[in-house]
Design a protein around this motif. Sequence first.
Motif, PDB file in Angstrom:
ATOM      1  N   PHE A  67       0.829  -1.201   0.000  1.00  8.34           N
ATOM      2  CA  PHE A  67       0.000   0.000   0.000  1.00  8.34           C
ATOM      3  C   PHE A  67       0.863   1.250   0.000  1.00  8.34           C
ATOM      4  O   PHE A  67       2.025   1.231   0.422  1.00  8.34           O
ATOM      5  CB  PHE A  67      -0.906   0.037   1.243  1.00  8.34           C
ATOM      6  N   ASP A  68       0.275   2.353  -0.437  1.00  8.58           N
ATOM      7  CA  ASP A  68       0.884   3.665  -0.270  1.00  8.58           C
ATOM      8  C   ASP A  68       0.637   4.099   1.176  1.00  8.58           C
ATOM      9  O   ASP A  68      -0.508   4.086   1.652  1.00  8.58           O
ATOM     10  CB  ASP A  68       0.262   4.666  -1.247  1.00  8.58           C
ATOM     11  N   ALA A  73      -2.781   5.734   5.698  1.00  4.14           N
ATOM     12  CA  ALA A  73      -3.020   6.626   6.841  1.00  4.14           C
ATOM     13  C   ALA A  73      -4.359   7.344   6.694  1.00  4.14           C
ATOM     14  O   ALA A  73      -5.110   7.479   7.662  1.00  4.14           O
ATOM     15  CB  ALA A  73      -1.873   7.632   6.953  1.00  4.14           C
ATOM     16  N   ASN A  74      -4.659   7.817   5.480  1.00  2.00           N
ATOM     17  CA  ASN A  74      -5.936   8.500   5.239  1.00  2.00           C
ATOM     18  C   ASN A  74      -7.127   7.603   5.569  1.00  2.00           C
ATOM     19  O   ASN A  74      -8.105   8.037   6.180  1.00  2.00           O
ATOM     20  CB  ASN A  74      -6.030   8.938   3.780  1.00  2.00           C
ATOM     21  N   ALA A  75      -7.043   6.324   5.166  1.00  2.00           N
ATOM     22  CA  ALA A  75      -8.153   5.398   5.387  1.00  2.00           C
ATOM     23  C   ALA A  75      -8.372   5.113   6.865  1.00  2.00           C
ATOM     24  O   ALA A  75      -9.471   4.729   7.269  1.00  2.00           O
ATOM     25  CB  ALA A  75      -7.896   4.095   4.630  1.00  2.00           C
ATOM     26  N   ASN A  76      -7.321   5.297   7.667  1.00  2.00           N
ATOM     27  CA  ASN A  76      -7.420   5.005   9.096  1.00  2.00           C
ATOM     28  C   ASN A  76      -7.486   6.260   9.960  1.00  2.00           C
ATOM     29  O   ASN A  76      -7.448   6.159  11.193  1.00  2.00           O
ATOM     30  CB  ASN A  76      -6.237   4.141   9.522  1.00  2.00           C
ATOM     31  N   GLY A  77      -7.562   7.428   9.329  1.00  2.00           N
ATOM     32  CA  GLY A  77      -7.657   8.673  10.087  1.00  2.00           C
ATOM     33  C   GLY A  77      -6.410   8.969  10.886  1.00  2.00           C
ATOM     34  O   GLY A  77      -6.476   9.592  11.950  1.00  2.00           O
ATOM     35  N   GLU A  94      -6.969   1.744   1.115  1.00  2.00           N
ATOM     36  CA  GLU A  94      -6.419   3.060   0.800  1.00  2.00           C
ATOM     37  C   GLU A  94      -7.542   4.070   0.595  1.00  2.00           C
ATOM     38  O   GLU A  94      -8.648   3.714   0.192  1.00  2.00           O
ATOM     39  CB  GLU A  94      -5.554   2.995  -0.464  1.00  2.00           C
ATOM     40  N   GLN A  95      -7.223   5.312   0.885  1.00  2.00           N
ATOM     41  CA  GLN A  95      -8.163   6.417   0.684  1.00  2.00           C
ATOM     42  C   GLN A  95      -7.374   7.605   0.188  1.00  2.00           C
ATOM     43  O   GLN A  95      -6.354   7.977   0.780  1.00  2.00           O
ATOM     44  CB  GLN A  95      -8.876   6.734   1.996  1.00  2.00           C
ATOM     45  N   SER A  96      -7.831   8.196  -0.912  1.00  2.00           N
ATOM     46  CA  SER A  96      -7.051   9.265  -1.542  1.00  2.00           C
ATOM     47  C   SER A  96      -7.071  10.561  -0.753  1.00  2.00           C
ATOM     48  O   SER A  96      -6.070  11.271  -0.685  1.00  2.00           O
ATOM     49  CB  SER A  96      -7.568   9.514  -2.961  1.00  2.00           C
TER      50      SER A  96
END
Length: 263
Positions: A67-68, A73-77, A94-96
């Motif tokens: 993963f990036d 980090a974004n996906a997990n806040g 992942e979350q952009s």
Amino acid sequence: MHAGVGAVSEKLHGMLIFALLLCLSACAGGHRPAPVYDRYNPPEKTPPYYIVSSGDTLFSIAWRYGFDAQRLANANGIVSPYTIFPGQAILLKEQSSPPPQPPSTTPVTAKGVSVKPPTAAVKPPRKAAVRHSKNSASGVEASWRWPVEGPVSRKFTSSGQPHKGIDIKGEMGEPVRASRGGIVVYAGSGLVGYGNLLILKHSERYLSAYGHNRRLLVREGQQVNAGDTLAELGDSGTDSAKLHFEVRVNGKPVDPLTLLPRR
């Protein structure tokens, strides 16, 4: 008479056991050997989440599952400095976009009138000139250098049984140097198949890894420059003295030979 019958019976019993052992041996020889998997590519599906263990970092978890780190980090806040704790569950997705930030509070005077504190005008810092590598088709920002000087014993492979980096032969204990400047975001031996491993973050897009070291000479959070000694080359997690070197762009492995200068 009875003694002779007993001897014959024991002999027949021994022959039967011997025949049975031969049969079992023949049956076992007919099985195919167990499949051998690449140590850097465990044959397992990505689980929905990962439970943090002692020694893990967000970057090592992202590296393990391809993963990036920023998108993970974004996906997990999780925000900078990306602190995680043993026992914490990390969603493996992942979350952009980053998580929404809490609204800023405005000071209020005794009369109930909002007062916004004055802010001094700050000039943005000047960007340093960037040198591009001549042999890189992707326009990598800054040149790369070889971490050790030995020959490549195994190349990068993306098809078939993937090999996510290159293996470089070396002498036990020789210095392993930073291929580019960056920050050490992982230093440990928690990733199976890598031995004593270092991961450097060079930018928001680029990471590099240095595996199988005998001894690590830098710590997590340390800033290093290109050419700085990071570790002593070794054979931890493998069967010969060599360096396993990987580069990832946005979490995905790329061939380091497309970035390193030609010899």
